[in-house]
Write a protein that holds these residues in place. Structure first.
Motif, PDB file in Angstrom:
ATOM      1  N   ASP A 298       0.652  -1.194   0.108  1.00  0.00           N
ATOM      2  CA  ASP A 298      -0.190   0.075  -0.069  1.00  0.00           C
ATOM      3  C   ASP A 298       0.753   1.355   0.105  1.00  0.00           C
ATOM      4  OD1 ASP A 298      -2.341  -1.729   0.204  1.00  0.00           O
ATOM      5  OD2 ASP A 298      -3.352  -0.206   1.320  1.00  0.00           O
ATOM      6  N   GLY A 299       2.119   1.196   0.625  1.00  0.00           N
ATOM      7  CA  GLY A 299       2.798   2.316   0.819  1.00  0.00           C
ATOM      8  C   GLY A 299       3.803   2.551  -0.316  1.00  0.00           C
ATOM      9  N   PHE A 300       4.482   1.413  -0.790  1.00  0.00           N
ATOM     10  CA  PHE A 300       5.679   1.407  -1.676  1.00  0.00           C
ATOM     11  C   PHE A 300       5.322   0.722  -2.770  1.00  0.00           C
ATOM     12  CE2 PHE A 300       6.700   2.190   2.798  1.00  0.00           C
ATOM     13  CZ  PHE A 300       7.463   3.458   2.750  1.00  0.00           C
TER      14      PHE A 300
ATOM     15  N   SER B  62      16.215   1.737  12.181  1.00  0.00           N
ATOM     16  CA  SER B  62      15.921   0.688  11.297  1.00  0.00           C
ATOM     17  C   SER B  62      15.591   1.309   9.831  1.00  0.00           C
ATOM     18  CB  SER B  62      15.012  -0.372  11.819  1.00  0.00           C
ATOM     19  OG  SER B  62      15.328  -1.491  10.944  1.00  0.00           O
ATOM     20  N   ALA B  63      14.279   0.958   9.431  1.00  0.00           N
ATOM     21  CA  ALA B  63      13.850   1.411   8.270  1.00  0.00           C
ATOM     22  C   ALA B  63      13.375   3.007   8.387  1.00  0.00           C
ATOM     23  CB  ALA B  63      12.453   0.867   7.876  1.00  0.00           C
TER      24      ALA B  63
ATOM     25  N   ALA C 192      17.961   2.010   1.478  1.00  0.00           N
ATOM     26  CA  ALA C 192      17.129   1.137   0.778  1.00  0.00           C
ATOM     27  C   ALA C 192      16.629   1.637  -0.575  1.00  0.00           C
ATOM     28  CB  ALA C 192      16.300   0.518   2.065  1.00  0.00           C
ATOM     29  N   ASN C 193      16.974   1.799  -1.519  1.00  0.00           N
ATOM     30  CA  ASN C 193      16.488   2.356  -2.693  1.00  0.00           C
ATOM     31  C   ASN C 193      16.061   0.968  -3.631  1.00  0.00           C
ATOM     32  OD1 ASN C 193      18.691   5.105  -2.794  1.00  0.00           O
ATOM     33  ND2 ASN C 193      16.769   5.003  -2.282  1.00  0.00           N
ATOM     34  N   VAL C 194      14.796   0.769  -3.718  1.00  0.00           N
ATOM     35  CA  VAL C 194      14.660  -0.348  -4.663  1.00  0.00           C
ATOM     36  C   VAL C 194      14.463   0.129  -5.951  1.00  0.00           C
ATOM     37  CG1 VAL C 194      12.494  -2.050  -5.064  1.00  0.00           C
ATOM     38  CG2 VAL C 194      12.920  -1.043  -2.666  1.00  0.00           C
ATOM     39  N   SER C 195      14.793  -0.658  -6.920  1.00  0.00           N
ATOM     40  CA  SER C 195      15.069  -0.308  -7.931  1.00  0.00           C
ATOM     41  C   SER C 195      13.367  -0.313  -8.633  1.00  0.00           C
ATOM     42  CB  SER C 195      15.938  -1.398  -8.985  1.00  0.00           C
ATOM     43  OG  SER C 195      15.408  -2.695  -9.185  1.00  0.00           O
ATOM     44  N   GLY C 196      13.344   0.312  -9.654  1.00  0.00           N
ATOM     45  CA  GLY C 196      12.193   0.416 -10.435  1.00  0.00           C
ATOM     46  C   GLY C 196      11.875  -1.119 -11.088  1.00  0.00           C
ATOM     47  N   GLU C 197      12.749  -1.799 -11.656  1.00  0.00           N
ATOM     48  CA  GLU C 197      12.455  -3.017 -12.081  1.00  0.00           C
ATOM     49  C   GLU C 197      12.186  -3.940 -11.154  1.00  0.00           C
ATOM     50  OE1 GLU C 197      15.033  -6.408 -14.577  1.00  0.00           O
ATOM     51  OE2 GLU C 197      16.046  -4.680 -13.959  1.00  0.00           O
ATOM     52  N   ARG C 198      12.627  -4.096 -10.133  1.00  0.00           N
ATOM     53  CA  ARG C 198      12.326  -5.066  -9.032  1.00  0.00           C
ATOM     54  C   ARG C 198      10.838  -4.545  -8.371  1.00  0.00           C
ATOM     55  NH1 ARG C 198      14.890  -5.881  -2.885  1.00  0.00           N
ATOM     56  NH2 ARG C 198      13.535  -8.234  -2.720  1.00  0.00           N
ATOM     57  N   ALA C 199      10.693  -3.315  -8.272  1.00  0.00           N
ATOM     58  CA  ALA C 199       9.291  -2.899  -7.672  1.00  0.00           C
ATOM     59  C   ALA C 199       8.300  -3.319  -8.756  1.00  0.00           C
ATOM     60  CB  ALA C 199       9.318  -1.321  -7.700  1.00  0.00           C
ATOM     61  N   ARG C 200       8.368  -3.075 -10.164  1.00  0.00           N
ATOM     62  CA  ARG C 200       7.593  -3.791 -11.202  1.00  0.00           C
ATOM     63  C   ARG C 200       7.112  -5.184 -11.029  1.00  0.00           C
ATOM     64  NH1 ARG C 200       9.869   0.708 -13.696  1.00  0.00           N
ATOM     65  NH2 ARG C 200      11.486  -0.458 -14.624  1.00  0.00           N
TER      66      ARG C 200
ATOM     67  N   GLY D 183       9.925  -0.975  -0.294  1.00  0.00           N
ATOM     68  CA  GLY D 183      10.436   0.168   0.091  1.00  0.00           C
ATOM     69  C   GLY D 183      10.747   1.467  -0.860  1.00  0.00           C
ATOM     70  N   PRO D 184      11.416   2.687  -0.345  1.00  0.00           N
ATOM     71  CA  PRO D 184      11.343   3.539  -1.309  1.00  0.00           C
ATOM     72  C   PRO D 184      11.853   3.507  -2.657  1.00  0.00           C
ATOM     73  CG  PRO D 184      11.935   4.224   0.859  1.00  0.00           C
ATOM     74  CD  PRO D 184      11.917   2.938   0.723  1.00  0.00           C
ATOM     75  N   MET D 185      11.286   3.430  -3.781  1.00  0.00           N
ATOM     76  CA  MET D 185      11.720   3.241  -5.106  1.00  0.00           C
ATOM     77  C   MET D 185      12.179   4.322  -5.929  1.00  0.00           C
ATOM     78  SD  MET D 185       9.137   1.802  -7.894  1.00  0.00           S
ATOM     79  CE  MET D 185       8.055   3.169  -7.936  1.00  0.00           C
ATOM     80  N   ILE D 186      13.256   4.186  -6.670  1.00  0.00           N
ATOM     81  CA  ILE D 186      13.655   4.866  -7.699  1.00  0.00           C
ATOM     82  C   ILE D 186      12.635   5.185  -8.698  1.00  0.00           C
ATOM     83  CG2 ILE D 186      15.664   5.701  -9.342  1.00  0.00           C
ATOM     84  CD1 ILE D 186      16.517   5.704  -6.321  1.00  0.00           C
ATOM     85  N   ASP D 187      11.753   6.274  -8.642  1.00  0.00           N
ATOM     86  CA  ASP D 187      10.718   6.383  -9.763  1.00  0.00           C
ATOM     87  C   ASP D 187      10.919   7.444 -10.795  1.00  0.00           C
ATOM     88  OD1 ASP D 187      10.569   8.681  -8.127  1.00  0.00           O
ATOM     89  OD2 ASP D 187       8.807   8.220  -7.173  1.00  0.00           O
ATOM     90  N   GLY D 188      12.117   8.332 -10.658  1.00  0.00           N
ATOM     91  CA  GLY D 188      12.274   8.953 -11.779  1.00  0.00           C
ATOM     92  C   GLY D 188      11.545  10.531 -11.457  1.00  0.00           C
TER      93      GLY D 188
END
Length: 492
Positions: free
Chosen positions: A146-148, A190-191, A220-228, A285-290
């Motif tokens: 829901d958040g990320f 932590s987070a 902890a930057n989640v990549s866009g590819e991993r998030a998708r 987690g927080p995602m590199i979203d551009g």
């Protein structure tokens, strides 16, 4: 003054709120900083709270994004409170209704791997900071998918947007609670510590705080590819299209139940789960979203974002050793170099790391793997962050006191000392029956000094590279080490 008839009432933009007095300071709980993220607002950016008439009671914690898991035990007691209005703040203040007090403000962001945690923990109560002249705010935010989670057609990084909205609320309203919006320190563990570092490196957040303290914070930057990929897997598990309407058709509880399986393979082996975490990072987690997060946080910090803001950061010596400790029987006859070889392929790096950690090696292979996991996730990241800051004012510390119940300086052990809440529920389970009062005085005192004066009380890494305050170390060692993180250099 400490009676129901004289209950503290503060008027803010949406309306008046009534708190409760507690030994000279006041608590205002569950104040909405945004509307409930349900219905059309589910998966939306946080919307400003609607005004209310009369005086709103703020005497009980508001709903939490954390949901109840029967039988769940966590190191920090973090209750799950049911309800939809999960975007709320709790304010603890010694000067309600007195804008002239202009006290420094602490805004605390809870941890929990971005999927768990609650701002309603008794450990996060601000009474000790109030005693020392600091207004304290704890904030909630959306968790997990829901958040990320990535959702086509929905705003990205909704949890990050919740942090920003809560900090905007502080800027607009904290003066009415006796706080100075120009002296806001953000902190988290932590987070939550990771959130602090992400906000530090965000251009859009720079006007919202003036200093930062990260406890066990890992970027902890989640990549866009991993998030998708994770979102697509979640949609398949839920049997819906990977769209906003598709996910909105699934009850929140169902998505929470599926999100862990969607993010990573299920494993009952704690060492396997730890290996996945080391290799892939946190699943949500927080995602590199551009858009909101355009580039990795460490790159932004290296380029000078947040360089005008004083920063303190530190980690516990053995955050995750209790996990590997559970397997020490299996690892007893396995040489440390062989076990570590599965995680560190570079022979030269492995050799240098083991040489720098000879004392840990003498404690056994489980201890080495626990320290390595701690270093990979927290301590090496800390050194990279400090060095990326260049000449920006930065202080480092280690928390080295060994828990008499957990037998290591484990994850979360530092929190009750930092908040000076040694008598709070759940502390004895992690810190024993007689946690050292002097350690709480030192660590909490450093936090207060930093929030109030801008310096925690030991030499900055900026002035003396490597300088590290050691909280709770051996009595024979100095409180300030000349190079407190020398043992992680092989991993930096």
């Amino acid at each position: 003054m400490d009676s129901d008839a004289d209950a503290p009432i503060v008027t803010i933009a949406p309306g008046a709120v009534c708190g409760v007095w507690r030994n000279g300071s006041a608590a205002f709980l569950g104040i909405p900083f945004a509307q409930a993220p349900v219905g059309e607002l589910r998966f939306a950016a946080p919307a400003p709270p609607e005004p209310w008439d009369g005086v709103r009671d703020a005497i009980e914690y508001g709903a939490t994004a954390k949901r109840d898991k029967p039988g769940e035990q966590t190191l920090i007691p973090e209750p799950a409170i049911p309800g939809d209005a999960t975007l709320n703040v709790n304010v603890f203040t010694p000067a309600p209704g007195d804008p002239s007090a202009a006290l420094p403000v602490l805004v605390y962001i809870h941890g929990g791997g971005y999927t768990e945690g609650s701002p309603a923990s008794p450990w996060y109560d601000g009474r000790a900071f109030n005693r020392d002249g600091v207004v304290t705010v704890t904030v909630s935010y959306r968790l997990g998918f829901d958040g990320f989670g990535h959702i086509a057609g929905a705003p990205s990084n909704r949890g990050v947007r919740d942090w920003l909205a809560s900090l905007e609320w502080v800027q607009a309203n904290i003066a009415q609670f006796g706080g100075d919006p120009a002296r806001v320190t953000i902190a988290g563990q932590s987070a939550g510590g990771g959130a602090v570092l992400i906000l530090l490196g965000m251009p859009a957040a720079q006007h919202l705080f003036h200093s930062a303290w990260a406890l066990s914070g890992a970027i902890a930057n989640v990549s866009g590819e991993r998030a998708r990929t994770a979102s697509a897997r979640l949609a398949r598990l839920a049997g819906v299209p990977a769209t906003r309407d598709g996910f909105a058709s699934v009850p929140e509880a169902r998505l929470f139940a599926l999100q862990e399986a969607a993010a990573s393979p299920d494993s009952s082996d704690p060492l396997a789960a730890l290996g996945t975490l080391l290799d892939e990072g946190l699943p949500w987690g927080p995602m590199i979203d551009g858009d909101l997060l355009v580039r990795p946080t460490l790159d932004a910090i290296r380029d000078g974002v947040g360089a005008d803001k004083p920063l303190v950061l530190g980690a516990n010596d053995d955050e995750f050793t209790m996990v590997t400790d559970s397997a020490k029987g299996k690892l007893r006859l396995v040489p440390a170099s062989l076990a570590l070889g599965r995680m560190v392929r570079d022979r030269d790096v492995r050799r240098r790391y083991l040489a720098a950690n000879a004392a840990q090696r003498r404690k056994g292979t489980a201890a080495v793997l626990g320290r390595y996991s701690t270093d990979r996730l927290f301590r090496a990241s800390l050194v990279r962050t400090v060095e990326a800051r260049g000449n920006a004012p930065t202080w480092a510390y280690r928390f080295s006191w060994v828990s008499p119940t957990k037998h290591w300086a484990v994850h979360c052990l530092d929190v009750p000392f930092w908040f000076d809440c040694l008598d709070a529920e759940g502390v004895t389970a992690i810190a024993g029956e007689a946690p050292p009062r002097a350690l709480a005085d030192a660590m909490h005192g450093a936090a207060v000094a930093f929030i109030r004066e801008g310096e925690p009380g030991w030499p900055a890494w900026t002035a003396r590279p490597g300088a590290t305050r050691v909280f709770g170390g051996e009595a024979s060692l100095p409180d300030v080490s000349v190079d407190g993180y020398a043992s992680v250099r092989a991993l930096v």
